[in-house]
Motif scaffolding. Structure first.
Motif, PDB file in Angstrom:
ATOM      1  N   GLN A  51       0.836  -1.195   0.000  1.00 19.55           N
ATOM      2  CA  GLN A  51       0.000   0.000   0.000  1.00 19.55           C
ATOM      3  C   GLN A  51       0.871   1.244   0.000  1.00 19.55           C
ATOM      4  O   GLN A  51       1.965   1.261   0.564  1.00 19.55           O
ATOM      5  CB  GLN A  51      -0.939   0.029   1.215  1.00 19.55           C
ATOM      6  N   HIS A  52       0.381   2.283  -0.642  1.00 14.92           N
ATOM      7  CA  HIS A  52       1.036   3.592  -0.634  1.00 14.92           C
ATOM      8  C   HIS A  52      -0.016   4.651  -0.325  1.00 14.92           C
ATOM      9  O   HIS A  52      -1.095   4.643  -0.911  1.00 14.92           O
ATOM     10  CB  HIS A  52       1.662   3.884  -1.996  1.00 14.92           C
ATOM     11  N   ILE A  53       0.279   5.520   0.624  1.00 16.66           N
ATOM     12  CA  ILE A  53      -0.641   6.604   0.974  1.00 16.66           C
ATOM     13  C   ILE A  53       0.103   7.926   0.837  1.00 16.66           C
ATOM     14  O   ILE A  53       1.242   8.058   1.294  1.00 16.66           O
ATOM     15  CB  ILE A  53      -1.187   6.454   2.408  1.00 16.66           C
ATOM     16  N   LYS A  54      -0.548   8.874   0.207  1.00 18.75           N
ATOM     17  CA  LYS A  54       0.092  10.164  -0.088  1.00 18.75           C
ATOM     18  C   LYS A  54      -0.858  11.311   0.217  1.00 18.75           C
ATOM     19  O   LYS A  54      -2.039  11.263  -0.135  1.00 18.75           O
ATOM     20  CB  LYS A  54       0.493  10.201  -1.562  1.00 18.75           C
ATOM     21  N   SER A  55      -0.346  12.341   0.859  1.00 18.03           N
ATOM     22  CA  SER A  55      -1.111  13.547   1.129  1.00 18.03           C
ATOM     23  C   SER A  55      -0.280  14.746   0.689  1.00 18.03           C
ATOM     24  O   SER A  55       0.865  14.906   1.120  1.00 18.03           O
ATOM     25  CB  SER A  55      -1.437  13.649   2.621  1.00 18.03           C
ATOM     26  N   THR A  56      -0.851  15.582  -0.179  1.00 21.54           N
ATOM     27  CA  THR A  56      -0.115  16.704  -0.754  1.00 21.54           C
ATOM     28  C   THR A  56      -0.638  18.039  -0.225  1.00 21.54           C
ATOM     29  O   THR A  56      -1.844  18.266  -0.192  1.00 21.54           O
ATOM     30  CB  THR A  56      -0.214  16.684  -2.291  1.00 21.54           C
ATOM     31  N   LEU A  57       0.271  18.898   0.161  1.00 21.64           N
ATOM     32  CA  LEU A  57      -0.083  20.236   0.597  1.00 21.64           C
ATOM     33  C   LEU A  57      -0.746  21.003  -0.545  1.00 21.64           C
ATOM     34  O   LEU A  57      -0.249  21.000  -1.666  1.00 21.64           O
ATOM     35  CB  LEU A  57       1.183  20.978   1.051  1.00 21.64           C
ATOM     36  N   ASN A  58      -1.860  21.642  -0.265  1.00 23.31           N
ATOM     37  CA  ASN A  58      -2.536  22.465  -1.258  1.00 23.31           C
ATOM     38  C   ASN A  58      -1.937  23.870  -1.234  1.00 23.31           C
ATOM     39  O   ASN A  58      -2.131  24.619  -0.277  1.00 23.31           O
ATOM     40  CB  ASN A  58      -4.040  22.520  -0.965  1.00 23.31           C
ATOM     41  N   SER A  59      -1.204  24.214  -2.299  1.00 24.23           N
ATOM     42  CA  SER A  59      -0.529  25.517  -2.360  1.00 24.23           C
ATOM     43  C   SER A  59      -1.101  26.412  -3.448  1.00 24.23           C
ATOM     44  O   SER A  59      -0.433  27.348  -3.897  1.00 24.23           O
ATOM     45  CB  SER A  59       0.973  25.304  -2.623  1.00 24.23           C
ATOM     46  N   VAL A  60      -2.324  26.140  -3.885  1.00 26.68           N
ATOM     47  CA  VAL A  60      -2.911  26.892  -4.991  1.00 26.68           C
ATOM     48  C   VAL A  60      -3.010  28.381  -4.651  1.00 26.68           C
ATOM     49  O   VAL A  60      -2.627  29.247  -5.447  1.00 26.68           O
ATOM     50  CB  VAL A  60      -4.302  26.336  -5.358  1.00 26.68           C
ATOM     51  N   LYS A  61      -3.519  28.718  -3.469  1.00 28.14           N
ATOM     52  CA  LYS A  61      -3.692  30.122  -3.093  1.00 28.14           C
ATOM     53  C   LYS A  61      -2.353  30.841  -2.999  1.00 28.14           C
ATOM     54  O   LYS A  61      -2.236  32.019  -3.356  1.00 28.14           O
ATOM     55  CB  LYS A  61      -4.430  30.222  -1.757  1.00 28.14           C
ATOM     56  N   GLU A  62      -1.335  30.157  -2.510  1.00 26.91           N
ATOM     57  CA  GLU A  62      -0.026  30.777  -2.331  1.00 26.91           C
ATOM     58  C   GLU A  62       0.725  30.912  -3.649  1.00 26.91           C
ATOM     59  O   GLU A  62       1.668  31.691  -3.756  1.00 26.91           O
ATOM     60  CB  GLU A  62       0.825  29.972  -1.345  1.00 26.91           C
ATOM     61  N   GLY A  63       0.354  30.119  -4.649  1.00 29.31           N
ATOM     62  CA  GLY A  63       1.038  30.161  -5.939  1.00 29.31           C
ATOM     63  C   GLY A  63       2.410  29.519  -5.904  1.00 29.31           C
ATOM     64  O   GLY A  63       3.235  29.710  -6.800  1.00 29.31           O
ATOM     65  N   GLY A  64       2.689  28.739  -4.890  1.00 25.45           N
ATOM     66  CA  GLY A  64       3.978  28.070  -4.750  1.00 25.45           C
ATOM     67  C   GLY A  64       4.113  27.501  -3.352  1.00 25.45           C
ATOM     68  O   GLY A  64       3.294  27.775  -2.474  1.00 25.45           O
ATOM     69  N   ILE A  65       5.156  26.716  -3.146  1.00 29.80           N
ATOM     70  CA  ILE A  65       5.347  26.047  -1.861  1.00 29.80           C
ATOM     71  C   ILE A  65       6.020  26.978  -0.860  1.00 29.80           C
ATOM     72  O   ILE A  65       7.091  27.524  -1.128  1.00 29.80           O
ATOM     73  CB  ILE A  65       6.203  24.771  -2.038  1.00 29.80           C
ATOM     74  N   ILE A  66       5.387  27.149   0.288  1.00 32.47           N
ATOM     75  CA  ILE A  66       5.973  27.904   1.395  1.00 32.47           C
ATOM     76  C   ILE A  66       6.547  26.888   2.382  1.00 32.47           C
ATOM     77  O   ILE A  66       5.812  26.062   2.933  1.00 32.47           O
ATOM     78  CB  ILE A  66       4.916  28.788   2.073  1.00 32.47           C
ATOM     79  N   PRO A  67       7.877  26.908   2.605  1.00 32.74           N
ATOM     80  CA  PRO A  67       8.522  25.877   3.434  1.00 32.74           C
ATOM     81  C   PRO A  67       7.880  25.677   4.808  1.00 32.74           C
ATOM     82  O   PRO A  67       7.741  24.541   5.262  1.00 32.74           O
ATOM     83  CB  PRO A  67       9.967  26.374   3.557  1.00 32.74           C
ATOM     84  N   THR A  68       7.490  26.767   5.486  1.00 29.41           N
ATOM     85  CA  THR A  68       6.901  26.606   6.819  1.00 29.41           C
ATOM     86  C   THR A  68       5.564  25.869   6.752  1.00 29.41           C
ATOM     87  O   THR A  68       5.240  25.078   7.646  1.00 29.41           O
ATOM     88  CB  THR A  68       6.696  27.973   7.489  1.00 29.41           C
ATOM     89  N   LYS A  69       4.792  26.121   5.699  1.00 27.97           N
ATOM     90  CA  LYS A  69       3.512  25.433   5.558  1.00 27.97           C
ATOM     91  C   LYS A  69       3.726  23.967   5.199  1.00 27.97           C
ATOM     92  O   LYS A  69       2.966  23.100   5.635  1.00 27.97           O
ATOM     93  CB  LYS A  69       2.645  26.136   4.517  1.00 27.97           C
ATOM     94  N   ALA A  70       4.757  23.681   4.404  1.00 30.64           N
ATOM     95  CA  ALA A  70       5.077  22.292   4.088  1.00 30.64           C
ATOM     96  C   ALA A  70       5.484  21.544   5.359  1.00 30.64           C
ATOM     97  O   ALA A  70       5.064  20.405   5.591  1.00 30.64           O
ATOM     98  CB  ALA A  70       6.198  22.231   3.050  1.00 30.64           C
ATOM     99  N   PHE A  71       6.292  22.200   6.187  1.00 31.94           N
ATOM    100  CA  PHE A  71       6.711  21.622   7.467  1.00 31.94           C
ATOM    101  C   PHE A  71       5.489  21.296   8.332  1.00 31.94           C
ATOM    102  O   PHE A  71       5.376  20.197   8.887  1.00 31.94           O
ATOM    103  CB  PHE A  71       7.634  22.609   8.182  1.00 31.94           C
ATOM    104  N   GLN A  72       4.570  22.232   8.422  1.00 31.92           N
ATOM    105  CA  GLN A  72       3.359  22.026   9.226  1.00 31.92           C
ATOM    106  C   GLN A  72       2.493  20.907   8.650  1.00 31.92           C
ATOM    107  O   GLN A  72       1.883  20.129   9.393  1.00 31.92           O
ATOM    108  CB  GLN A  72       2.562  23.328   9.305  1.00 31.92           C
ATOM    109  N   HIS A  73       2.456  20.830   7.324  1.00 33.67           N
ATOM    110  CA  HIS A  73       1.666  19.780   6.674  1.00 33.67           C
ATOM    111  C   HIS A  73       2.203  18.399   7.047  1.00 33.67           C
ATOM    112  O   HIS A  73       1.434  17.484   7.371  1.00 33.67           O
ATOM    113  CB  HIS A  73       1.716  19.976   5.154  1.00 33.67           C
ATOM    114  N   HIS A  74       3.530  18.247   6.996  1.00 34.93           N
ATOM    115  CA  HIS A  74       4.119  16.956   7.373  1.00 34.93           C
ATOM    116  C   HIS A  74       3.855  16.649   8.849  1.00 34.93           C
ATOM    117  O   HIS A  74       3.533  15.500   9.200  1.00 34.93           O
ATOM    118  CB  HIS A  74       5.632  16.966   7.110  1.00 34.93           C
TER     119      HIS A  74
END
Length: 390
Positions: A51-74
């Motif tokens: 099995q593989h499970i994946k959850s992706t940060l939604n960065s549509v509003k930001e227009g790109g990946i914000i490292p602090t939000k990625a950290f919080q997502h993990h």
């Protein structure tokens, strides 16, 4: 059954092939904005994705990946999806995985640290070996995990192309990788994202949104011949430079829109411009691939397999162009991971970890994440433990 990974929500990837009982591998990937876990079973001759499970940060509003939000997502999702994986597959202290594999680098330090520290804790709790995996090695080796067609054999040539990396790599063995060509500025995927955003594409995966839109509007491709740049093209005093340069495409698209006062609300204009953006960026990749093959003929003698992997390698247009370009070369076989395994995933980390583990390599629990880790220097970092495998 393989169920496609959908962006922005948790989903599972399950394989139905049955094999003999071997050892179980837990894999964790958290190098950027994808939180992923996988359970793989391995015996002497076969491998099964449980099995593989994946959850992706939604960065549509930001227009790109914000490292602090990625950290919080993990931080929010990793323990939760791991518990889900354990509950659905009976993993516990009395039935633990036999090996824990995790991305050690390269990537964003905060994101990497969440996955690595979590994997260390599980390794200690289960009293099982830990394998810290190089993220790009995972991309490079994942075609050897999938069993459709002939598995790429060392030595082989790789095009690793994503939002963070673009390089041509000669892989002579599991631990011997020579970078033959790499970008001198930004990656191809980053350039695609920037150009896509410039012409009005929206979504969490801009390059994929562009591909989908362009392919749905083929009738508009020849509306106008929008000229794209030819980076590092031969000029006086500079000939056959073996490097990529993708930054010029974004600037060129902005100037084109301004100078010609293009109406990006016009779907015809948007689709035609998107088509030429893809052709320009992919054409630059093909030109440099041909140059590398020409200038390294003796070094590449005996190389029969070509692999393209990473998120951009899921683009069908790029695959067609690569296949066509390699027809008249010494390359005999091309391999591409399934689209779900082109983007960041824990399956590739698990498989690379298996190859490292079976090579006698594990990782000390004291290691730290490595933000920048050249693929050519996999063994030139502290924290490896090695034993002889007969």
């Amino acid at each position: 059954m393989l169920r496609c990974i959908t962006r922005n929500r948790i989903c599972s990837l399950v394989s139905s092939r049955v094999i003999r009982r071997g050892y179980k591998v837990l894999a964790i990937e958290s190098s950027c904005d994808d939180t992923c876990v996988a359970l793989i079973e391995r015996d002497q001759d076969n491998v099964q994705l449980i099995q593989h499970i994946k959850s992706t940060l939604n960065s549509v509003k930001e227009g790109g990946i914000i490292p602090t939000k990625a950290f919080q997502h993990h931080q929010t999702d990793l323990a939760r999806i791991t518990r889900e994986l354990f509950q659905q597959n009976g993993i516990s202290s009395t039935n633990p995985p036999d090996v824990v594999c995790v991305t050690r680098g390269p990537g964003m330090a905060g994101s990497l640290s969440v996955g690595l520290e979590f994997a260390k804790a599980l390794s200690v709790a289960f009293d099982k070996p830990l394998v810290g995996v190089h993220h790009m090695l995972g991309h490079l080796l994942v075609p050897r995990f999938e069993t459709s067609g002939q598995v790429p054999q060392f030595p082989f040539l790789n095009l690793l192309v994503s939002g963070g990396h673009t390089m041509l790599v000669l892989s002579r063995s599991l631990l011997d990788h020579e970078i033959l060509c790499e970008t001198m500025d930004i990656a191809a995927g980053d350039s695609l994202d920037k150009c896509s955003r410039e012409i009005g594409m929206k979504g969490n995966n801009m390059g994929k949104a562009l591909e989908t839109f362009v392919n749905a509007n083929r009738q508009h491709w020849d509306y106008k011949d929008f000229q794209m740049p030819k980076p590092l093209y031969n000029k006086s005093g500079r000939k056959d430079q073996i490097a990529y340069s993708f930054a010029p495409f974004h600037g060129a698209v902005k100037r084109l829109i301004d100078n010609e006062k293009l109406d990006l609300n016009d779907e015809v204009v948007q689709a035609c411009l998107g088509y030429h953006i893809q052709q320009g960026i992919f054409g630059h990749m093909i030109d440099k691939l041909k140059l590398v093959l020409k200038e390294n003929e003796s070094k590449l003698k005996g190389v029969k397999d070509f692999v393209a992997s990473g998120g951009v390698a899921s683009n069908v247009t790029l695959r067609v162009l690569l296949d066509e370009a390699l027809k008249s070369t010494s390359i005999e076989r091309t391999s591409y991971p399934s689209p779900a395994l082109c983007t960041d995933n824990a399956v590739m980390i698990g498989w690379a970890g298996i190859e490292l583990y079976e090579h006698g390599l594990t990782t000390e629990e004291s290691v730290l994440p490595i933000s920048k880790w050249p693929l050519s220097d996999i063994m030139k970092v502290e924290g490896w433990k090695q034993k002889n495998i007969k």
